[in-house]
Design an enzyme around this catalytic site. Structure first.
Site, short mmCIF file in Angstrom:
data_model
loop_
_atom_site.label_atom_id
_atom_site.label_comp_id
_atom_site.label_asym_id
_atom_site.label_seq_id
_atom_site.Cartn_x
_atom_site.Cartn_y
_atom_site.Cartn_z
N CYS A 113 0.80 -1.23 0.00
CA CYS A 113 0.00 0.00 0.00
C CYS A 113 0.84 1.28 0.00
CB CYS A 113 -0.94 0.00 1.20
SG CYS A 113 -1.95 -1.49 1.32
N HIS A 241 -3.07 6.88 1.87
CA HIS A 241 -3.50 5.60 1.31
C HIS A 241 -4.96 5.39 1.63
CE1 HIS A 241 -4.17 1.47 0.52
NE2 HIS A 241 -4.14 1.10 1.79
N ASN A 271 -10.22 -0.19 -1.50
CA ASN A 271 -8.78 -0.19 -1.21
C ASN A 271 -8.07 -0.80 -2.41
OD1 ASN A 271 -6.16 -0.78 -0.36
ND2 ASN A 271 -6.78 -1.31 1.71
#
Length: 315
Positions: A113, A241, A271
């Site tokens: 990430c 993020h 995500n």
């Protein structure tokens, strides 16, 4: 050494989407449960015929077009991804081939990430050192390919997509458009986020990640601002993020960026791991929510319990 800047951005998401109602048909969940806990309403999903390098190439092509450049103008391709299936040719090489580039250096960077902010810093270092003139930095992940669709705590999170930035040398005598990176990790807790096994499957210790992110990361993000010479209250935007809103909003509040636009692309994209920051940033710029030259905090975190952040100037 001369500094670097982001010249242009581009993003790409597959057309197909998965709604919360779709997920409620396959696991024990509801739209309200998902929105309350992670803030996500929908996410994009790539089909079997859409590999990670195709997503990445679409985003890179848009960034090049927005910069008014041709593929031959690029001498470095960096792709941040953790979901590429094959080891060689790497994703960057496949992107270069798809776009018809001539002879760029090609590297994949796997920091999950936090991959894009690590890759952006690497491109900045290469330009500053004179080993690259102009780079394309891409964050691309196909998280739905590594999702356990029987686990209601993780399958509600993931989406697919890519975002890209063209990085080039700043004009002589001007301030750099990419500030110093602050990066690190917590190796002892690295298995809190995992993509492991054969076939690989995404899993995480959700509460561990939540506590670490909301308590340990805000002071680090403030140090990123300090290194970049910008006060939190002077930020035009904060692009974290896009993990979930329950993490994004507390971190943004604790940073003290009271006047900034807070990226919340997770609501419509889920995500997307390494793609999440460039996706969200590109959309903010495209919609005109950030003016050219304004300071933006980019801050990636997640897998390995790694983090990396820098202040950039919007193209």
């Amino acid at each position: 050494m001369i500094g670097s800047r982001i010249a242009a951005l581009g993003h790409y998401q597959p057309a197909a989407t998965i709604t919360n109602e779709d997920l409620a048909a396959i696991v024990d969940t509801t739209d309200e449960w998902i929105r309350t806990r992670v803030g996500i309403r929908t996410r994009h999903t790539a089909g079997d015929e859409e590999p990670v390098d195709e997503l990445a190439a679409h985003a890179a092509a848009k960034a090049l077009a927005n910069a008014g450049l041709a593929p031959r103008d690029i001498d470095l391709v960096l792709v941040a991804t953790s979901t590429a299936i094959d080891r060689s040719p790497n994703t960057a090489a496949r992107v270069a081939r798809r776009l018809g580039m001539e002879s760029p250096a090609v590297m994949d960077i796997n920091v999950v990430c936090a991959g894009f902010t690590h890759a952006l810093a690497t491109a900045d270092h290469a330009v500053r050192a004179g080993s690259a003139r102009r780079a394309v930095v891409i964050g691309a992940d196909k998280m739905t390919a590594v999702t356990d669709w029987t686990d209601r705590t993780t399958c509600v999170l993931t989406g697919d997509g890519a975002g890209a930035a063209v990085v080039e040398a700043a004009e002589p005598g001007t301030e750099p458009g990419i500030g110093p990176v602050l990066w690190g990790s917590v190796p002892a807790m690295g298995d809190a986020v995992r993509i492991e096994g054969t076939p690989p499957v995404f899993a995480q210790e959700g509460q561990t990640v939540y506590r670490w992110a909301t308590t340990q990361l805000p002071p680090i993000a403030r140090k990123v601002c300090e290194r970049g010479g910008v006060l939190p209250e002077d930020l035009a935007a904060v692009v974290l993020h896009q993990a979930n809103l329950r993490i994004i909003e507390p971190i943004a509040q604790k940073i003290g960026a009271v006047n900034a636009v807070i990226a919340r692309d997770v609501v419509e994209s889920g995500n997307t791991s390494a793609a999440s920051i460039p996706l969200a940033l590109a959309k903010l710029v495209e919609r005109g929510e950030i003016g050219s030259g304004e300071p933006v905090l980019l801050f990636g975190f997640g897998g390995n319990l790694s983090y990396a952040g820098q202040i950039v100037r919007s193209p």
